[in-house]
Write a protein that holds these residues in place. Structure first.
Motif, mmCIF file in Angstrom:
data_model
loop_
_atom_site.group_PDB
_atom_site.id
_atom_site.type_symbol
_atom_site.label_atom_id
_atom_site.label_comp_id
_atom_site.label_asym_id
_atom_site.label_seq_id
_atom_site.Cartn_x
_atom_site.Cartn_y
_atom_site.Cartn_z
ATOM 1 N N MET A 1 0.846 -1.168 0.000
ATOM 2 C CA MET A 1 0.000 0.000 0.000
ATOM 3 C C MET A 1 0.897 1.238 0.000
ATOM 4 O O MET A 1 1.824 1.327 0.787
ATOM 5 C CB MET A 1 -0.888 -0.022 1.233
ATOM 6 C CG MET A 1 -2.022 0.952 1.181
ATOM 7 S SD MET A 1 -3.195 0.683 2.524
ATOM 8 C CE MET A 1 -4.499 -0.062 1.605
ATOM 9 N N SER B 1 -2.753 5.645 -1.904
ATOM 10 C CA SER B 1 -3.889 4.728 -1.758
ATOM 11 C C SER B 1 -4.356 4.664 -0.310
ATOM 12 O O SER B 1 -5.558 4.536 -0.049
ATOM 13 C CB SER B 1 -3.547 3.339 -2.293
ATOM 14 O OG SER B 1 -2.502 2.756 -1.565
ATOM 15 N N LEU B 2 -3.434 4.770 0.626
ATOM 16 C CA LEU B 2 -3.829 4.788 2.037
ATOM 17 C C LEU B 2 -4.660 6.027 2.337
ATOM 18 O O LEU B 2 -5.682 5.950 3.031
ATOM 19 C CB LEU B 2 -2.588 4.752 2.927
ATOM 20 C CG LEU B 2 -2.826 4.742 4.428
ATOM 21 C CD1 LEU B 2 -3.669 3.546 4.838
ATOM 22 C CD2 LEU B 2 -1.508 4.726 5.169
ATOM 23 N N GLN B 3 -4.254 7.167 1.789
ATOM 24 C CA GLN B 3 -4.999 8.405 1.994
ATOM 25 C C GLN B 3 -6.417 8.282 1.424
ATOM 26 O O GLN B 3 -7.383 8.702 2.063
ATOM 27 C CB GLN B 3 -4.257 9.558 1.330
ATOM 28 C CG GLN B 3 -4.901 10.905 1.553
ATOM 29 C CD GLN B 3 -4.106 12.021 0.903
ATOM 30 O OE1 GLN B 3 -3.512 11.845 -0.158
ATOM 31 N NE2 GLN B 3 -4.084 13.165 1.541
ATOM 32 N N HIS C 1 -8.185 5.522 1.045
ATOM 33 C CA HIS C 1 -8.957 4.624 1.921
ATOM 34 C C HIS C 1 -9.362 5.312 3.221
ATOM 35 O O HIS C 1 -10.490 5.143 3.688
ATOM 36 C CB HIS C 1 -8.156 3.353 2.228
ATOM 37 C CG HIS C 1 -8.029 2.423 1.067
ATOM 38 N ND1 HIS C 1 -9.110 1.814 0.454
ATOM 39 C CD2 HIS C 1 -6.937 2.010 0.386
ATOM 40 C CE1 HIS C 1 -8.704 1.062 -0.538
ATOM 41 N NE2 HIS C 1 -7.362 1.166 -0.615
#
Length: 71
Positions: free
Chosen positions: A1, A5-7, A9
């Protein structure tokens, strides 16, 4: 990740990433001296010191550096 992409989600589940990160750092500087946290996370020591002041921390008299006794 990756960070992007973490931001995405985090935003989808309603967690504001910037405020969450700042809150986490403020919590860390309450538990350890600001220079230690700054070095560990790659922050400037002045930034970490400002955060500890904003958070009401008490690590104002920490002397960073090598404290080993040499004979």
């Amino acid at each position: 990740m990756n960070p992007v992409s973490l931001q995405v989600h985090l935003r989808k589940i309603g967690v504001p990433p910037q405020r969450g990160r700042t809150s986490a750092i403020r919590q860390l500087v309450l538990q350890a001296p600001a220079p230690v946290i700054a070095k560990a996370l790659g922050y400037h020591a002045k930034t970490a010191t400002r955060l500890v002041t904003e958070a009401g921390g008490t690590w104002s008299r920490y002397a960073p550096g090598d404290h080993e006794r040499r004979r």
